[in-house]
Motif scaffolding. Structure first.
Motif, PDB file in Angstrom:
ATOM      1  N   PHE A   5      50.032  27.268  31.155  1.00 58.93           N
ATOM      2  CA  PHE A   5      50.046  27.553  33.077  1.00 58.93           C
ATOM      3  C   PHE A   5      49.325  28.900  33.047  1.00 58.93           C
ATOM      4  N   THR A   6      48.540  28.874  34.277  1.00 56.88           N
ATOM      5  CA  THR A   6      47.816  29.869  35.205  1.00 56.88           C
ATOM      6  C   THR A   6      48.485  29.781  36.783  1.00 56.88           C
ATOM      7  N   LEU A   7      49.461  29.918  37.262  1.00 57.97           N
ATOM      8  CA  LEU A   7      50.356  29.727  38.150  1.00 57.97           C
ATOM      9  C   LEU A   7      49.760  30.716  39.049  1.00 57.97           C
ATOM     10  N   ASN A   8      48.674  31.434  39.593  1.00 62.57           N
ATOM     11  CA  ASN A   8      47.973  32.710  40.024  1.00 62.57           C
ATOM     12  C   ASN A   8      46.618  32.034  40.085  1.00 62.57           C
ATOM     13  N   THR A   9      46.323  30.954  40.164  1.00 63.40           N
ATOM     14  CA  THR A   9      45.014  30.815  40.130  1.00 63.40           C
ATOM     15  C   THR A   9      43.967  31.146  41.058  1.00 63.40           C
ATOM     16  N   ALA A  10      42.921  32.100  40.969  1.00 66.38           N
ATOM     17  CA  ALA A  10      41.753  32.711  41.327  1.00 66.38           C
ATOM     18  C   ALA A  10      40.628  31.829  41.113  1.00 66.38           C
ATOM     19  N   ILE A  11      39.503  32.430  41.794  1.00 71.09           N
ATOM     20  CA  ILE A  11      38.129  32.446  41.685  1.00 71.09           C
ATOM     21  C   ILE A  11      37.025  33.645  41.802  1.00 71.09           C
ATOM     22  N   ASP A  12      37.119  34.004  40.274  1.00 70.29           N
ATOM     23  CA  ASP A  12      35.556  35.260  40.333  1.00 70.29           C
ATOM     24  C   ASP A  12      34.343  35.119  40.646  1.00 70.29           C
ATOM     25  N   ASP A  13      34.318  35.977  41.837  1.00 68.51           N
ATOM     26  CA  ASP A  13      33.011  35.576  42.355  1.00 68.51           C
ATOM     27  C   ASP A  13      32.301  36.968  41.245  1.00 68.51           C
ATOM     28  N   VAL A  14      31.601  36.629  40.983  1.00 70.77           N
ATOM     29  CA  VAL A  14      30.743  37.499  39.508  1.00 70.77           C
ATOM     30  C   VAL A  14      29.500  38.200  40.151  1.00 70.77           C
ATOM     31  N   ILE A  15      29.127  39.031  40.660  1.00 71.98           N
ATOM     32  CA  ILE A  15      28.258  40.014  41.324  1.00 71.98           C
ATOM     33  C   ILE A  15      27.036  41.211  40.400  1.00 71.98           C
ATOM     34  N   ILE A  16      26.007  40.537  39.421  1.00 70.83           N
ATOM     35  CA  ILE A  16      25.180  41.542  38.805  1.00 70.83           C
ATOM     36  C   ILE A  16      24.867  41.973  39.636  1.00 70.83           C
ATOM     37  N   VAL A  17      24.241  43.684  39.213  1.00 71.57           N
ATOM     38  CA  VAL A  17      23.574  44.668  39.940  1.00 71.57           C
ATOM     39  C   VAL A  17      22.811  45.695  38.917  1.00 71.57           C
ATOM     40  N   LYS A  18      21.712  46.175  39.403  1.00 69.81           N
ATOM     41  CA  LYS A  18      21.129  46.817  38.033  1.00 69.81           C
ATOM     42  C   LYS A  18      22.257  48.165  37.984  1.00 69.81           C
ATOM     43  N   THR A  19      22.537  48.590  39.597  1.00 70.29           N
ATOM     44  CA  THR A  19      23.046  50.444  39.618  1.00 70.29           C
ATOM     45  C   THR A  19      23.841  49.743  40.873  1.00 70.29           C
ATOM     46  N   GLN A  20      24.833  51.079  40.379  1.00 75.10           N
ATOM     47  CA  GLN A  20      25.689  50.581  41.362  1.00 75.10           C
ATOM     48  C   GLN A  20      26.115  52.176  42.282  1.00 75.10           C
ATOM     49  N   THR A  91      38.423  36.750  42.959  1.00 71.23           N
ATOM     50  CA  THR A  91      38.503  38.374  42.523  1.00 71.23           C
ATOM     51  C   THR A  91      37.110  38.196  42.169  1.00 71.23           C
ATOM     52  N   THR A  92      36.718  39.470  42.540  1.00 65.85           N
ATOM     53  CA  THR A  92      35.529  40.069  43.031  1.00 65.85           C
ATOM     54  C   THR A  92      34.651  40.662  41.585  1.00 65.85           C
ATOM     55  N   VAL A  93      34.070  40.510  41.098  1.00 65.43           N
ATOM     56  CA  VAL A  93      34.145  41.238  39.784  1.00 65.43           C
ATOM     57  C   VAL A  93      32.226  41.656  39.310  1.00 65.43           C
ATOM     58  N   ILE A  94      31.876  42.797  39.154  1.00 68.21           N
ATOM     59  CA  ILE A  94      30.717  43.851  39.281  1.00 68.21           C
ATOM     60  C   ILE A  94      29.953  43.933  38.295  1.00 68.21           C
ATOM     61  N   VAL A  95      29.228  43.185  37.607  1.00 70.03           N
ATOM     62  CA  VAL A  95      28.382  43.755  37.019  1.00 70.03           C
ATOM     63  C   VAL A  95      28.075  44.450  36.693  1.00 70.03           C
ATOM     64  N   ASP A  96      27.426  45.692  36.142  1.00 70.16           N
ATOM     65  CA  ASP A  96      26.554  46.642  36.053  1.00 70.16           C
ATOM     66  C   ASP A  96      25.559  46.708  34.912  1.00 70.16           C
ATOM     67  N   ALA A  97      24.375  45.815  35.113  1.00 74.97           N
ATOM     68  CA  ALA A  97      23.558  44.942  33.816  1.00 74.97           C
ATOM     69  C   ALA A  97      23.192  46.256  32.997  1.00 74.97           C
TER      70      ALA A  97
END
Ligand code: TA6
Length: 302
Positions: A5-20, A91-97
């Motif tokens: 059961f994943t009642l609260n479905t989501a799409i993850d937009d994963v953004i990879i940056v060198k710096t924030q 969902t937005t996931v910011i990955v700081d490489a």
């Protein structure tokens, strides 16, 4: 058959940056779209590994089509609970490489009607007795903790083996109902019991459960299995000898590996840890490279 059961479905937009850097031009050097939500990661991994499984959840709104195409791309069997009001979240996931860290921003959930909640019961009653059922993640507005308790009770009447990766009130309910397995992290355990984590406090608060794991991040986890409390430690060499890309989704992949361990008569905690570590080596929040698995077990110690 495994149901999730994943009642609260989501799409993850994963953004990879060198710096924030604030007020600076931070370049995006890679971008991925991942299946968001927690229990769906179990469907994703079991499908990759060739085990039959079914995902149950709400879907709707602007992200609905993309959610469907990701399910199709991953050959995931999805039993959709139709709703006029539910919106699959972005969902937005910011990955700081550079600093090997990830930050997640989750859209607020839309609310369900009482008619929608009734449809959850309808789906649950169709699940065969003695199934393994994974219930993970947040619930949409309108699906209350007492609704969650009703779902647990419904499935326990069917003697289903319930694996719950939930927090707050739902975690408290899952523990009180004596589900098969819960996996709080340190923060979630402390939020409920406000005590340090050791064999005594785990036995006091979780001892009545068949199995549990309290995850300790890069330090592994303390767990109970076959009536014995043990600890899994991850060697620091894992981080030294591998590039940790993003830990977003690692907890979800732990549950997926745990279920795989149950299905293959292997230590489910070792398998959970292995697949959780494999997820950390990828940017996507739903990503695991099966070719890397055999090289991971050597970093795990008891
Ligand atoms: O644990 C990572 C993750 O499952 C992401 O994929 C993101 O979709 C979010 O957490 C969803 O969590 P929630 O508990 O709100 O369903």
């Amino acid at each position: 058959m495994i149901y999730t059961f994943t009642l609260n479905t989501a799409i993850d937009d994963v953004i990879i940056v060198k710096t924030q850097k604030k007020h600076a031009h931070n370049e995006i050097f890679k971008r991925k779209v991942s299946l968001g939500g927690k229990a769906i990661k179990t469907n994703l991994l079991l499908t990759k590994l060739g085990f039959e499984n079914v995902a149950i959840g709400f879907r709707g709104g602007n992200e609905s089509e993309q959610y469907c195409s990701l399910l199709k791309e991953n050959n995931i069997k999805f039993l959709e609970i139709p709703s006029k009001s539910f919106r699959t979240r972005k969902t937005t996931v910011i990955v700081d490489a550079d600093n090997t860290g990830s930050t997640m921003f989750v859209e607020a959930s839309t609310s369900l009607s009482s008619n929608d909640v009734q449809k959850v019961w309808d789906q649950a009653t169709k699940i065969p007795n003695n199934s393994i059922v994974v219930i993970s993640g947040s619930n949409p507005k309108g699906f209350s903790p007492s609704n969650f308790k009703h779902l647990i009770n419904l499935l326990q009447e069917k003697k289903c083996k319930l694996i719950c990766d939930v927090s707050g009130q739902c975690l408290k309910i899952a523990i009180e109902c004596g589900v098969y397995f819960v996996k709080p992290n340190e923060e979630e355990f402390n939020h409920l019991f406000n005590c340090e984590i050791n064999e005594e406090t785990l036995h006091e608060h979780l001892g009545h459960l068949n199995a549990y794991a309290v995850t300790l991040g890069s330090r592994g986890c303390m767990y109970k299995y076959n009536n014995k409390i043990s600890q899994i430690k991850i060697s620091s060499k894992f981080e030294q000898e591998n590039i940790i890309k993003s830990t977003t989704g690692c907890g979800d992949m732990f549950i997926a590996g745990f279920v795989y361990g149950l299905l293959t008569d292997q230590n489910p905690f070792i398998q959970g840890t292995v697949y959780s570590m494999a997820k950390a080596l990828e940017y996507g929040s739903d990503e695991v490279d099966l070719n890397k698995i055999k090289n991971i077990e050597k970093y795990i110690g008891g």
